[in-house]
Design an enzyme around this catalytic site. Structure first.
Site, PDB file in Angstrom:
ATOM      1  N   PRO A  30      33.531  14.327 -21.786  1.00  0.00           N
ATOM      2  CG  PRO A  30      35.658  15.186 -22.114  1.00  0.00           C
ATOM      3  CD  PRO A  30      34.510  14.568 -22.854  1.00  0.00           C
ATOM      4  CG  ASN A  31      35.229  16.812 -16.872  1.00  0.00           C
ATOM      5  OD1 ASN A  31      35.561  16.083 -15.947  1.00  0.00           O
ATOM      6  ND2 ASN A  31      36.096  17.308 -17.724  1.00  0.00           N
ATOM      7  NE  ARG A  62      32.416  20.663 -15.813  1.00  0.00           N
ATOM      8  CZ  ARG A  62      32.516  20.600 -17.137  1.00  0.00           C
ATOM      9  NH1 ARG A  62      31.501  20.144 -17.851  1.00  0.00           N
ATOM     10  NH2 ARG A  62      33.611  20.993 -17.731  1.00  0.00           N
ATOM     11  CE1 TYR A 113      29.844  24.103 -18.661  1.00  0.00           C
ATOM     12  CE2 TYR A 113      31.073  23.912 -16.609  1.00  0.00           C
ATOM     13  CZ  TYR A 113      31.052  24.045 -17.980  1.00  0.00           C
ATOM     14  OH  TYR A 113      32.235  24.118 -18.675  1.00  0.00           O
ATOM     15  CG  ASN A 125      28.182  19.378 -24.219  1.00  0.00           C
ATOM     16  OD1 ASN A 125      29.343  19.644 -24.531  1.00  0.00           O
ATOM     17  ND2 ASN A 125      27.569  19.980 -23.218  1.00  0.00           N
ATOM     18  CB  ALA A 142      37.513  19.610 -22.692  1.00  0.00           C
ATOM     19  CD  GLU A 150      29.979  22.601 -31.547  1.00  0.00           C
ATOM     20  OE1 GLU A 150      30.028  22.752 -32.787  1.00  0.00           O
ATOM     21  OE2 GLU A 150      30.825  23.063 -30.768  1.00  0.00           O
ATOM     22  CG  HIS A 153      29.302  23.885 -26.491  1.00  0.00           C
ATOM     23  ND1 HIS A 153      30.126  22.872 -26.050  1.00  0.00           N
ATOM     24  CD2 HIS A 153      29.538  24.012 -27.809  1.00  0.00           C
ATOM     25  CE1 HIS A 153      30.832  22.421 -27.074  1.00  0.00           C
ATOM     26  NE2 HIS A 153      30.493  23.097 -28.148  1.00  0.00           N
ATOM     27  NE  ARG A 189      33.594  28.724 -19.802  1.00  0.00           N
ATOM     28  CZ  ARG A 189      33.550  27.430 -19.471  1.00  0.00           C
ATOM     29  NH1 ARG A 189      32.641  26.634 -20.032  1.00  0.00           N
ATOM     30  NH2 ARG A 189      34.395  26.935 -18.587  1.00  0.00           N
TER      31      ARG A 189
HETATM   32  C1  DQA Z   1      30.975  22.658 -22.511  1.00  0.00           C
HETATM   33  C2  DQA Z   1      32.009  23.746 -22.827  1.00  0.00           C
HETATM   34  C3  DQA Z   1      33.405  23.156 -22.920  1.00  0.00           C
HETATM   35  O1  DQA Z   1      34.347  24.166 -23.208  1.00  0.00           O
HETATM   36  C4  DQA Z   1      33.786  22.506 -21.615  1.00  0.00           C
HETATM   37  O2  DQA Z   1      35.047  21.889 -21.723  1.00  0.00           O
HETATM   38  C5  DQA Z   1      32.764  21.531 -21.149  1.00  0.00           C
HETATM   39  C6  DQA Z   1      31.356  21.894 -21.261  1.00  0.00           C
HETATM   40  C7  DQA Z   1      29.563  23.249 -22.299  1.00  0.00           C
HETATM   41  O3  DQA Z   1      28.624  22.469 -22.354  1.00  0.00           O
HETATM   42  O4  DQA Z   1      29.433  24.444 -22.048  1.00  0.00           O
HETATM   43  O5  DQA Z   1      33.092  20.482 -20.603  1.00  0.00           O
HETATM   44  O6  DQA Z   1      30.907  21.774 -23.620  1.00  0.00           O
END
Ligand code: DQA
Length: 145
Positions: free
Chosen positions: A9-10, A17, A22, A74, A77, A98, A100, A107
């Protein structure tokens, strides 16, 4: 060798964003760079992004059925909340890295817990969008070792 690139998501908003956190690289840029790297490495990528937990799980199952050998993930959340996504990787036995973009450990405390970390092959965290490429390189090296 087929590798799934799974974004949760996102992550479709990458580039616009919270750019201070990011960066300015879009998911489309990431996809292009990864496809170039995949060609260099001799692997084939399947890119999936969804804002829906069940859809991500369905696509992991599909990758399992199609004999994918690994995944770069990735989960956004859902990393911190989704037992179901963790179970999808365990259930298909697809090894994954994984990724990020941000350093989740610098954070909020709720981002310090990953439900994927202990079942991942490894992780690339906090190195920005290049983390996807580093993750793919590392995963392919591991799979070929
Ligand atoms: C994320 C870190 C997560 O905590 C966050 O919810 C994201 C992006 C990152 O790529 O830093 O959506 O996965």
């Amino acid at each position: 060798m087929k590798i799934l690139v799974l974004n949760g998501p996102n992550l479709n908003l990458l580039g616009t964003r919270e750019p201070e956190r990011y960066g300015a690289t879009t998911l489309e840029d990431v996809t292009t760079r990864l496809d170039e790297l995949a060609e260099e490495l001799g692997v084939v990528l399947w890119h999936v992004q969804s804002n829906h937990e069940g859809e991500l799980i369905d696509q992991v199952h599909e990758a399992g059925r199609q004999g994918f050998k690994g995944a770069v993930v990735n989960a956004g959340a859902y990393t911190h909340t989704s037992i179901a996504l963790r179970d999808a990787f365990l259930g298909t036995a697809i090894p994954f890295v994984e990724v990020h973009v941000s350093n989740v450990y610098a954070r909020e405390p709720f981002r310090h817990k990953s439900l994927l970390a202990d079942v991942a092959v490894g992780a690339v965290i906090g190195l920005g969008a290049q983390g996807y490429e580093l993750g793919l390189r590392g995963l392919v090296a591991k799979l070929r070792a």
